[in-house]
Motif scaffolding. Sequence first.
Motif, PDB file in Angstrom:
ATOM      1  N   ALA A 276       5.176 -14.383   5.208  1.00 57.91           N
ATOM      2  CA  ALA A 276       5.072 -13.366   6.250  1.00 57.91           C
ATOM      3  C   ALA A 276       3.755 -12.603   6.088  1.00 57.91           C
ATOM      4  N   THR A 277       3.222 -12.128   7.195  1.00 55.20           N
ATOM      5  CA  THR A 277       1.985 -11.351   7.167  1.00 55.20           C
ATOM      6  C   THR A 277       2.197 -10.058   6.387  1.00 55.20           C
ATOM      7  N   ASP A 278       1.227  -9.726   5.544  1.00 57.78           N
ATOM      8  CA  ASP A 278       1.312  -8.513   4.729  1.00 57.78           C
ATOM      9  C   ASP A 278       1.006  -7.291   5.600  1.00 57.78           C
ATOM     10  N   LEU A 279       2.007  -6.489   5.860  1.00 57.01           N
ATOM     11  CA  LEU A 279       1.856  -5.282   6.675  1.00 57.01           C
ATOM     12  C   LEU A 279       1.932  -4.054   5.773  1.00 57.01           C
ATOM     13  N   ARG A 280       1.002  -3.145   5.962  1.00 61.25           N
ATOM     14  CA  ARG A 280       0.970  -1.937   5.144  1.00 61.25           C
ATOM     15  C   ARG A 280       0.921  -0.702   6.036  1.00 61.25           C
ATOM     16  N   GLU A 281       1.479   0.364   5.513  1.00 58.79           N
ATOM     17  CA  GLU A 281       1.450   1.627   6.243  1.00 58.79           C
ATOM     18  C   GLU A 281       0.006   2.113   6.352  1.00 58.79           C
ATOM     19  N   PRO A 282      -0.410   2.570   7.526  1.00 59.25           N
ATOM     20  CA  PRO A 282      -1.797   3.049   7.661  1.00 59.25           C
ATOM     21  C   PRO A 282      -2.045   4.248   6.753  1.00 59.25           C
ATOM     22  N   PRO A 283      -3.275   4.411   6.288  1.00 56.48           N
ATOM     23  CA  PRO A 283      -3.575   5.543   5.412  1.00 56.48           C
ATOM     24  C   PRO A 283      -3.335   6.872   6.119  1.00 56.48           C
ATOM     25  N   ARG A 284      -2.932   7.879   5.333  1.00 59.02           N
ATOM     26  CA  ARG A 284      -2.677   9.188   5.903  1.00 59.02           C
ATOM     27  C   ARG A 284      -3.971   9.804   6.419  1.00 59.02           C
ATOM     28  N   ASN A 285      -3.870  10.448   7.549  1.00 52.26           N
ATOM     29  CA  ASN A 285      -5.017  11.139   8.131  1.00 52.26           C
ATOM     30  C   ASN A 285      -5.006  12.569   7.609  1.00 52.26           C
ATOM     31  N   GLU A 286      -6.001  12.931   6.790  1.00 56.68           N
ATOM     32  CA  GLU A 286      -6.021  14.239   6.153  1.00 56.68           C
ATOM     33  C   GLU A 286      -7.327  14.955   6.462  1.00 56.68           C
ATOM     34  N   VAL A 287      -7.261  16.277   6.481  1.00 52.58           N
ATOM     35  CA  VAL A 287      -8.443  17.101   6.679  1.00 52.58           C
ATOM     36  C   VAL A 287      -8.484  18.178   5.607  1.00 52.58           C
TER      37      VAL A 287
END
Length: 317
Positions: free
Chosen positions: A77-88
């Motif tokens: 199966a394709t390796d799916l990862r959670e997108p990186p957190r958007n931080e400021v």
Amino acid sequence: SGEVAQALGATDKLIGSTIIDLEDRWHSKNWRDAAGRQQVPTEQRPLMNSTFQGHNCGSIEMWIEMLDSVLASDQKATDLREPPRNEVEIRLVIRTTTGIPLVDNGKCDVKIGVRLECKEYKGRNDEYQETDIHNGCTTGNAVFNWRIVYPHIVLPTQSCTMDISCFDANALTSDTLIGMVSIDIRKYVEKVARDLEALTATADLAFMPVSSEEDGGKEAEAQAGDPSAEGQDPAGRIQFEFYIYTQSEANEKPAGLARGPPNEHPPLTTPAEGRGWGDVFAGFEFSLPSFGLFAKVLPLIIFTLLCLVGLKFVGLL
């Protein structure tokens, strides 16, 4: 119960949809070859809504995987990862105040406190931070050059406000709250997170006055705005610079708390005003009682005693 949910308006609202012809892809030799190499192209599909015919309601980035049921177990199966957190990261450089009321016998030991109200704040620095004290201010115009830093604010956020308070600092008792101003910064942090561009601004805001008789000794809440518009004279003003960076850019431009290292972006100098020992002790008033005639002969008495001690030391007495 779907009817109940619909009656209560609790159902999801359709923004848009897209239609994909799976059969067309399955019978395409080029698509099948790409699928065999697990290199199917990423597609940008437009979202349409029949309610808004002719209008594009956004797009969705996606790809399609279709496998022969016999060969499916042999293909990873394709390796799916959670997108990186958007931080400021938020930085507040407090420069000066003007017109602060002289609440302590014609002077004020001015101190500024800042509190961040944001549940999505994940940084290590305290949510409440204070400046140093401008001691013995007799004009209401205090100088600080002090940096407040709030890193790792995770987006999206439900609420993000900053409360700035002005105090008359007291060494032996609790500080006296003079005024407050509250800033809603949610739209600014969301803009930086969305556009991935830093935001810089300079502000000059009025403190809302706080009456100890009306608030029962508790801190009153104040909204950002012009106090004069509500029939109140401002309790002074504060001048500061405002910086909001994406966390990745902030990591490339490190800056310490207060005036600590790394003292950069921007570099800050310690003010000379209100930081000397004379300014610190200016608030302590000492008064000696009047001794009248005794004060005039006191130096003669001290001189005589010193002479007697000296004669005793040399053995003449």
